[in-house]
Design an enzyme around this catalytic site. Sequence first.
Site, PDB file in Angstrom:
ATOM      1  N   THR A 246       0.840  -1.197   0.000  1.00 45.66           N
ATOM      2  CA  THR A 246       0.000   0.000   0.000  1.00 45.66           C
ATOM      3  C   THR A 246       0.877   1.250   0.000  1.00 45.66           C
ATOM      4  O   THR A 246       2.105   1.163  -0.128  1.00 45.66           O
ATOM      5  CB  THR A 246      -1.033  -0.047   1.156  1.00 45.66           C
ATOM      6  OG1 THR A 246      -1.932   1.058   0.992  1.00 45.66           O
ATOM      7  CG2 THR A 246      -0.390   0.033   2.534  1.00 45.66           C
TER       8      THR A 246
ATOM      9  N   LYS B 203       3.289   1.492  -3.827  1.00 47.42           N
ATOM     10  CA  LYS B 203       2.622   0.773  -4.923  1.00 47.42           C
ATOM     11  C   LYS B 203       3.346   0.886  -6.273  1.00 47.42           C
ATOM     12  O   LYS B 203       3.215   0.003  -7.113  1.00 47.42           O
ATOM     13  CB  LYS B 203       1.176   1.245  -5.068  1.00 47.42           C
ATOM     14  CG  LYS B 203       0.257   0.669  -4.011  1.00 47.42           C
ATOM     15  CD  LYS B 203      -1.173   1.114  -4.253  1.00 47.42           C
ATOM     16  CE  LYS B 203      -2.136   0.241  -3.497  1.00 47.42           C
ATOM     17  NZ  LYS B 203      -3.537   0.505  -3.843  1.00 47.42           N
TER      18      LYS B 203
ATOM     19  N   ASP C 290      -6.807  -4.370  -7.469  1.00 44.46           N
ATOM     20  CA  ASP C 290      -7.718  -3.249  -7.185  1.00 44.46           C
ATOM     21  C   ASP C 290      -8.812  -3.087  -8.249  1.00 44.46           C
ATOM     22  O   ASP C 290      -9.965  -2.792  -7.913  1.00 44.46           O
ATOM     23  CB  ASP C 290      -6.934  -1.934  -7.075  1.00 44.46           C
ATOM     24  CG  ASP C 290      -6.184  -1.817  -5.749  1.00 44.46           C
ATOM     25  OD1 ASP C 290      -6.608  -2.460  -4.771  1.00 44.46           O
ATOM     26  OD2 ASP C 290      -5.187  -1.079  -5.698  1.00 44.46           O
TER      27      ASP C 290
END
Length: 271
Positions: A63, A67, A103
Amino acid sequence: MAPKSTGLIGHPVSHSLSPAIHAHWIKDLKISASYERYDVPPETLKETIHKFREQKMAGFNVTIPHKQNIIAELDSIDKIARKIGAVNTVMRVDDLLIGTNTDAYGFVTHLKQSAPKLELTKVVILGAGGATRAAIVGLKEAGAKDIVLLNRTEDKAKILADTFGVSHVDWDQREEMLRDTTLLVNTTSLGMKGAEPLELSLDALPRTACVYDIVYAPLETELLKTARARGNQTIDGLGMLLHQAAAAFRLWHGAEAAVTDALREKILKIL
Ligand code: ATR
């Protein structure tokens, strides 16, 4: 066999919900594994990944702020991570560290489950950060025809628009752009606990439109509250978080991690 070790790297990571989400599936599916959080400042990223290789870590999530920087530390990244330009999940395959990104999958899976019949004829996206990139990739794969980006810093919207072949308009036009929109997505941090509110009149938005806020703390942002009050369907950001985690879990453990109401309730209690 030793328990598989997995985890999350970021900075900060103390508020992350990922450990609780993964712990739920590890327990529920009786998998021999651990999931730890690792607070990794940028200057120690390289050595942390080196240690993970030595420890034969099975996989980890990535995170903010790593990233993009993580890519240089990996052996390769897959097509979806390349498209999004960021990695949120790393898996070890034959001692190689491979980066992927779940994601876009998380974003679209939650959207399709929440609004299966929604036509993606005109999608307006607010923001131009990392989450926006994942949303665009997911929406294009889901068949969105007309995607319009609006961001306070227009240059960033222009870069994304050029990269992904979508359009962008000036941030000041965000209210009039809502006309004919079928899906409005907030990918900015506005409305998040501790951040400024998102100032947006929804007067021009058709009542048949869906409003999706990827913020999940609070679960119902002011944007979603306003949208719900005028009759629009609303989608909160928790489902995306759960589904992106489920996809990582499946990659590491080959086990079916289900996103259930019970899991959602459990995570809501610690939000
Ligand atoms: P992430 O990578 O998690 O998506 P980010 O890159 O920090 O996060 O992006 C945050 C988004 O919220 C950006 O689109 C940002 O707009 P700018 O590109 O202009 O910075 C947006 N944002 C943050 N604060 C804002 C504010 N006060 N008004 C408008 N947009 C804001």
